[in-house]
Structures are given as C-alpha cells and as structure tokens.
Design an enzyme around this catalytic site. Structure first.
Site, PDB file in Angstrom:
ATOM      1  CD1 TRP A   1      59.223  14.037  40.130  1.00  0.00           C
ATOM      2  CD2 TRP A   1      58.352  14.612  38.161  1.00  0.00           C
ATOM      3  NE1 TRP A   1      59.494  13.018  39.242  1.00  0.00           N
ATOM      4  CE2 TRP A   1      58.972  13.352  38.029  1.00  0.00           C
ATOM      5  CE3 TRP A   1      57.743  15.174  37.045  1.00  0.00           C
ATOM      6  CZ2 TRP A   1      58.998  12.643  36.826  1.00  0.00           C
ATOM      7  CZ3 TRP A   1      57.764  14.479  35.842  1.00  0.00           C
ATOM      8  CH2 TRP A   1      58.380  13.228  35.739  1.00  0.00           C
ATOM      9  CG  HIS A   2      56.504  18.493  35.639  1.00  0.00           C
ATOM     10  ND1 HIS A   2      55.600  18.063  36.574  1.00  0.00           N
ATOM     11  CD2 HIS A   2      56.243  17.788  34.512  1.00  0.00           C
ATOM     12  CE1 HIS A   2      54.815  17.147  36.031  1.00  0.00           C
ATOM     13  NE2 HIS A   2      55.189  16.950  34.785  1.00  0.00           N
ATOM     14  N   GLY A   3      60.492  20.451  37.276  1.00  0.00           N
ATOM     15  CA  GLY A   3      61.704  21.219  37.002  1.00  0.00           C
ATOM     16  C   GLY A   3      61.952  22.319  38.006  1.00  0.00           C
TER      17      GLY A   3
END
Lengths: 479, 400
Positions: free
Chosen positions: A324-326
């Site tokens: 989700w963060h990247g």
C-alpha cells in the site's frame, strides 16, 4: 494543493470558510464538494477525472449491493457485487501505482520484453480508493446508510481536509455528519488550534528534519558516511516522517472540525510504544484499523484455531500494508519486517510476559531501534542502498565513527532536534497535569489565556518558513 | 469554579481568522495580476488544451503567491531572527562564513571546467585567425582559496574550478590575468574586496580591477589608455552607510545577514559620453552621471527593492556601444562580461574611446563570434565569475 502553502492558507481556506458560512446550510455539502474537487485539481487538473470516475462507480456499487442484499436472499450475488467493486477499485490502483513496478520486475526476470508505461501516480490515490472501498463495505455491513445522492458520496470520498494524505476516514465515522452536522464556534476554534499545531509540526520540525535526512540519504560514498552521521540521518528521518504525517493528520482533523466533521485520531505518540504491536496501535491508526477491519478480521484475525492460520493472516495484512505504501521492494520488505516482529510477539506472548521493568525497558528500546531501522528501509531508494546505509550505521563500510558533517548538522539543528524529541512525548499533557496539580484548575485555566499568543507566534513563524520557500513536500502524498 | 465565557481557543480562532483574512485581502491582487497576464484564449480549444491552460495558470498563481506575498521581507527577517536565535549558520541555502560574510559554496566541476576551457581556447584561436587580440580576465569568487572561512563540513570548489579552467588556458598559451593573484600580490584583504551580503566584489574593488586591466592593456596590448582615469584621487567617493543588502542578504534578511556600506565613485573631471543600447533602442549622451549613473539605486535605503551595486548602468545590459568623446585611444575594445564587470566597464569607459560591452546571458540575437565578425574590435576582453564559469549553456553561445 498543499495545506502548507501560501495559496491554501491565504486564499483557498479563507474563500472556502467565508462562502461556507454565508451560504444557506442546505447548499454547504455541494459547495464543499466543489471546493474539494478544485483543491484536488489544483495539483494536477486531469487527475480529478479519475477521482470523479471512482466516485460515480462506487456510488453505483453501493446502490447495487444495497439492492441485491435487500431484494435477494442469495449471498452469492452480494459477494459477486463486492468482488466486482474490489476488482474495479484495486485495478485502478494497480494501473496507476503498481503497473510500472510490475513491468520492471517482469523485465528484470525475463529481459526487456515489456515496455514501461508513462503513467503518473495521481496524488493520494491510495487514500481515496480505500475510502471508496470503505463506503461500499460499510453500506454492505449496515454500518452506514446507502447514499441516494451521488453528491454526498462525492463529498465523502473527496472531502478536501483528508483527501490527499488521510487519515483514511471510514464511512461509518462521518455517514451521519454528511447528512446532519452542527458547526459550532467552539469546535471551529478547536479546529483552528489543531490546524496550527499540524502546520507547525510539518513546517517547523518535519521540514527541517528533512534537511538532515536528505543530506545523509543522498550519500553515495558509504565509506565516508560516518556512523554518527548515519544515525543522525536515521533519527532525523524518524522525526521527519512522524511530524510530517501526524502534522498532516492534525491539519486534516482541525480542518474537519472547522466544517463540523469529526475524524478519528491517526497518531498517539507512537515513539513511546512499549512493543511493536503497541506501535501499530499508535501509528497511522486509520490504516491499521482499516486493514484490521476489512482484511484481518474477515480472514479470521487472531481468533483462528491454528497458529499457521494466524501467521497467514498476519502475513497477508503486512504484505498488503507494505505494498500500500508504494511500488518498491523497500516497502514490501518494510511490511514483511513488521510481519516477522508482530508474528513473534503474537506467538511468544512477549513482551507482555516480561515481569521485570528492566526487561520491559530493554524491549521498549529494542522496539524503537526496530522502528528506526524500518524507517531506514522505508526511506532508502532501493534495498541495496538500505543495506549499505544500515552497514554504515554500524561502521561496517570501513567508515569513521564521526566526522565534521555530523557535528555541524547536530549543532545546526540541535534546538529543532530537541523540540522533535520533546514533542514525540506527551509533554504538553504532562506539563498541564503538573500545573493543575500545583496551582489548581482555576489557575491553569487563567494560564491558558496565554496560549493563543504562543500559538499565533508559532503560526507566524511557520508562515515565515513557508514564505522563505523552504523544503516542503509531504511524504505521504506519494501513497 | 468560575466559568469563563470567552475560551482561550476562541481568542486564537479570532486572531487566526483576522490574520488569514488580512493576508487574503492584501494578496488578492496577485491572483488578479496573474489572470490578467494570462487571459483566457478565445480560440476554441480541446478539453486537453483547456486543462493544460489551467495547469499553467495554477502554476503561475502558486509561484506569484510565493514570490509576492504581502510583507514577504518582514517574514524573511523574522525567519532570519529565528535562525540567529537557534545559532544556525545556514539559511535558505546561504552559508554564513566564520567572518560573518554570506556565501554559497560551489560544487566541484573540474571536468566541465576543462570542457569550457577548451571552448575558450577555440574562441581564442578563432579570434587570433581574424587578427583580434584576446584577454581572459578571471574575477575572484567570494570564498578565498587560502582562507575559506567555511564552517566545518562545508566545501567550496570555486577556486579549484577556476584553477582547472585557467590551466587549460595556460597550457594553450591563451593570455589571461587572474585577479585573485593580483589581490594576493598587492596584499589586499581578500574578504574586504567583497560585500558581506552580496556575491559581488565592492565598487572600490571593481575600480581597482579596472586599473589592473588597464595596466595589462597598456603593457601587453599596446594600448594608450591614460592611467589618470584610474587614480582614485581623481574621483569623488560618496559613502552610503548601511545602505546595501546584497543578493545573498535578500535571501536571508538583514537581521540574519547584516548590511553593507556602499562607496560610489564619481569622476572629478569632465566627461562626455555617448552610449547606445541597441536592444533597448536608446542612445544616451552626456556626462558620466547622465549616461551611466542610475542614482535611483542609491537614493533611498531600500534593502529588498533596490540594488546599489547596480548604480552603474542600472542593470546587466545585453549590449552597449560606448564612445568617450574626451579621450582618444587607439584600440576598439569589446568586453564580454557578467555582473562583476558591470562597474569595471563603467570605469573603463572613462579611459577608452571605443568600448562595447556584451552580456552573453542576455544577448541572444547572435553568437559572440558572429558579433565580432561584424564589428571587428581590436581586443576582446572576456570575463566570467566562478558561478557562471560552470554554466555549460553559456559557453554554447560563443559560436565556436
């Protein structure tokens, strides 16, 4: 548009506040929706169409699921509808956020067989997509009424205070407030105070910490990066990411209050955590509870009958948290690191089993070191860099223990480093309590009349940094 | 417990609203200005084009809002005060040297220096083949090679870059004079040659440099420039105390950066000049004061809006063609310059009968070589300060 920009503070916000409070209350939602779309379009106008598409699609999905759930008894149709909704939302996120990452990994394995796309990441796509999913899921679960009016769905998904970098506001949290909310000057005032706190955290502390972190994390010659400077950079980034993101959340919560919305807290002094599990109850609370309620618990959560299932559930949640963060292996490894640590804590029962305060203290320190180590992985451009940087932190690159750069940056930013350290703890609450105990509540209340002066002074100082044009990107815009 | 009707938060909210609305009202004209400068095109456009238009306007408004914010300089000074209070030696990419002078260190660029040096050698050979003499004048950077005064951990490579560049000229026998060495040989205090808050040397140092260049021109280039014009005794020096906040000072404010005195030198002898400004389509005739002095730059003490360093010529001008009717020298000189040479050209114009000056950062009509071929000066003096010496694009404009 950035909250921490002149155009937001001295143009957008006053215009929106003036119009919002002078128009007929029944038009306030539509006005806020228009303002939110302008706010989003200000950064990159064309991406607003992606968000509008997401709003329309999820409005229809919610209606469909509401209809299917109430009119048919067959769960399969409901499940199919949810599957379609998830496929739609996650496909959008995949195309814009993960397609290039996937292509480059395929190319790494099989040679350059696929061309890279030139798709640019729309700001805050992960946040508004998760909110959109939350809307449909909460309607499905009966935690909020389905919206007949698409403009209200639009307002929930695009509401500018929390649109770009969270907190991820659950539909159930604001469902009622979209329809009926009461704005009061008391809450407006609290909102102003919270907004100023967030702005100062971001501009005065986070942006200055970023100068140190950017310097150390731009190192290419790891043999020359001294141990002390590597640690200083890691610490500076630890402070930067906290004050940056929690500052944004404070501004969002404050702005929400100015318009009568109540968003849940997103941070609770995470660096005083006693364990890794405790850290994730205090850090980015809206994301961890989102994954808990929409992924972990549906998988069975901790109440499964076998340890392998528990490990599986944790693994799914934490790999998703990382992703989700990247779109970078650093985020995936960072997520997996927390999977390992949390799995150990859950399976062993430590640190709750510790009796001695010394053991608890040592574990607390260990937790903090893991958090800092995690941020090194998170900040590094790639895994190789993270490993090299980590080695420099322990002098394993043949690097010196200290150097003049470490001394200079430490002295140059000493006041701000101390401020960052101090405000990572609930120091204001502690001081208030001490004053209350010593002078009584009445005296404390009188003393509080000096607070507006302090806040305004800090606000004006923050504005001076803004006008100076200092380093100002929000870290979580990219997520 | 007594209940207070007005909560502290209310006072804060009122102050906040008053502050935000005050600045909103005072900054409103910025948005208007941008929209007036970028009016909506009446031509039919596709949606994509309209989005691009909107994007351009948004960026222009953002930039204008940051650059022209109401009370901007008061905020810069407030920020400077905060930096001072925290004992910080850097602010807004400006470093305060140990002696209090402001500077911006340069990165190492020796490879680029070699490349740009070779382009200068080409230019020299090209001019030589046309019978035009050449002199490179190396102006000094703010940080002294032998006494850097930088805080620990900072490095500056401007001198290394210059040395690398000059080594190329030297090995190819291109004539040059290094004013850093002249300052050292003459025992001048290096830092006193500069303003504390500006990246430029002082007007006095520029006068000194003009004299040094004249000596070289007379000695090595067979010029007959009268050194009378480079004797300070023949000038009136007017002091403006605490009058100047230089380019670096403007970035950090006068509280953090302090201020400088300015000495303006005016000739004590009669002058009669004609200066053509082809770009501006202007011809100025009259005394030194009438043609070159821009007294408005020193008339009032305005730290952030005026630039006393530009009292000579007012600004960097793309091209000037100057004639001094009171002197008769035997060579036509072209000076290819940057802002360091701005006051130097002013002083040289008093001793040279035919002087052209070109600022290649602004002169884009043709290359240097094309201009030289057309105007055929006898001598080309070329001078750049270390910050422009590393500009690769600049050297492309030579036309070699």
């Amino acid at each position: 548009m950035l909250f921490s920009s002149n155009i937001f503070i001295f143009a957008f916000l006053p215009i929106v506040l003036i119009i919002y409070y002078i128009i007929n209350p029944k038009f306030r939602n539509i006005f806020l929706l228009i303002a939110s779309l302008i706010f989003y379009a200000w950064g990159e106008p064309k991406f607003v169409f992606i968000m509008i598409m997401s709003i329309i699609a999820n409005y229809l999905f919610a209606l469909l699921i509401h209809y299917v759930k109430n009119r048919t008894k067959k769960k399969i149709y409901v499940r199919l509808s949810i599957a379609f909704m998830l496929i739609f939302n996650l496909t959008i996120m995949f195309i814009f956020k993960y397609l290039n990452f996937t292509l480059s990994n395929i190319n790494n394995v099989f040679g350059n067989i696929l061309p890279q796309s030139n798709i640019i990441l729309p700001i805050g796509i992960s946040f508004f997509t998760f909110q959109a999913i939350s809307y449909v899921m909460d309607v499905y679960r009966g935690n909020g009424e389905v919206q007949k009016n698409p403009l209200n769905v639009g307002l929930y998904i695009s509401l500018f205070p929390q649109l770009i970098a969270g907190p991820i506001v659950r539909y159930e949290t604001v469902a009622k407030e979209i329809g009926t909310r009461k704005e009061t000057f008391s809450e407006f005032s609290e909102g102003v105070q919270r907004f100023i706190i967030g702005l100062c955290k971001k501009i005065i502390i986070a942006n200055n910490m970023a100068i140190i972190a950017d310097k150390t994390f731009s190192t290419k010659a790891f043999g020359e990066l001294s141990v002390s400077f590597a640690w200083l950079g890691a610490l500076a980034y630890t402070f930067q990411i906290f004050f940056d993101f929690s500052g944004y959340s404070d501004m969002a919560i404050g702005l929400g209050k100015m318009f009568g919305f109540h968003f849940l807290e997103n941070f609770n002094y995470p660096y005083i955590s006693k364990s890794v599990s405790d850290f994730w109850r205090r850090w980015h609370i809206s994301l961890s509870t989102w994954f808990r309620d929409y992924v972990y618990i549906p998988l069975g959560g901790s109440r499964v009958n076998s340890k392998p299932k528990l490990v599986r559930n944790l693994f799914v949640v934490w790999i998703l948290t990382g992703v989700w963060h990247g779109a970078n292996w650093t985020f995936i490894v960072w997520g997996l690191m927390y999977f390992v640590l949390l799995a150990i804590e859950k399976l062993s029962g430590y640190p709750n089993k510790f009796k001695s305060p010394v053991a608890k203290g040592i574990y607390q320190l260990f937790t903090l070191l893991c958090i800092i180590g995690g941020w090194v992985i998170f900040r590094a451009p790639d895994l190789k860099y993270a490993i090299k940087y980590g080695m420099s932190m322990f002098g394993l690159n043949g690097n010196p223990f200290s150097d003049s750069q470490a001394t200079f940056y430490f002295n140059e930013y000493l006041v701000l480093l101390l401020a960052a350290l101090l405000f990572s703890f609930p120091v204001v609450r502690w001081i208030k309590q001490k004053l209350k105990n010593k002078f009584g509540e009445n005296m404390l209340h009188k003393l509080e009349y000096s607070v507006p002066v302090v806040y305004m002074a800090l606000f004006i100082l923050a504005i001076s940094y803004l006008i100076l044009g200092a380093h100002n990107p929000f870290i979580y815009f990219n997520f | 417990m007594r209940k207070y009707k007005i909560q502290p938060n209310y006072i804060l909210a009122i102050l906040f609203l008053a502050f935000v609305l005050y600045f909103f009202a005072n900054n409103l004209h910025i948005i208007e200005d941008v929209l007036i400068k970028n009016p909506q095109s009446t031509i039919e456009k596709s949606i994509a084009n309209k989005i691009d238009d909107a994007n351009i306007k948004i960026k222009a408004i953002n930039t204008a809002y940051s650059q022209n914010a109401h009370l901007k300089y008061s905020f810069i000074n407030l920020n400077g005060f905060a930096h001072l209070a925290m004992g910080q030696r850097t602010m807004n990419d400006v470093i305060k040297l140990k002696n209090g002078y402001l500077a911006t260190p340069r990165e190492k660029a020796t490879d680029l220096m070699q490349k740009n040096g070779e382009k200068t050698v080409k230019l020299y050979n090209d001019l030589k083949s046309k019978g035009i003499e050449f002199l490179w004048v190396q102006t000094p950077g703010k940080i002294c090679e032998y006494d850097k005064q930088l805080p620990e951990s900072f490095n500056d490579f401007s001198n290394e870059n210059i040395n690398s560049y000059l080594s190329v000229l030297k090995s190819n026998k291109v004539p040059y004079m290094d004013l850093r060495e002249e300052i050292r040989k003459d025992g001048l205090d290096y830092y006193s040659c500069f303003y504390k808050t500006d990246h430029h040397w002082t007007l006095d140092t520029a006068f000194y440099a003009a004299g040094k260049i004249t000596n070289v021109l007379n000695k090595n280039y067979r010029c007959n420039i009268d050194t009378y014009y480079f004797d300070k005794l023949n000038y009136l020096s007017i002091k403006y105390s605490d009058w100047f906040l230089g380019s670096l000072g403007k970035r950090v404010g006068n509280i953090y950066g302090s201020t400088d005195d300015v000495f303006v030198l005016l000739p004590n002898f009669s002058t009669n000049l004609t200066i053509s400004l082809p770009y501006e389509k202007k011809i100025l005739t009259g005394t030194f004061e009438d043609t070159i002095i821009h007294a408005n730059q020193v008339e009032t003490k305005e730290y952030f809006n005026l630039n006393p360093y530009a009292v000579y010529y007012g600004t960097d001008i793309p091209l000037t063609v100057q004639q001094n009717h009171n002197v008769s020298t035997n060579k036509k000189i072209l000076i290819v310059k940057d802002s360091f040479m701005l006051p130097v050209c002013a002083f040289l114009s008093l001793g040279v009968s035919e002087l052209d000056t070109m600022d290649l950062r602004k002169y884009t009509k043709e290359s240097l070589v094309a201009y030289v071929e057309r105007e055929h000066p006898d001598i080309v003096i070329f001078s750049l300060n270390p910050s422009i010496l590393i500009d690769d694009q600049y050297f492309k404009r030579l036309g070699v």
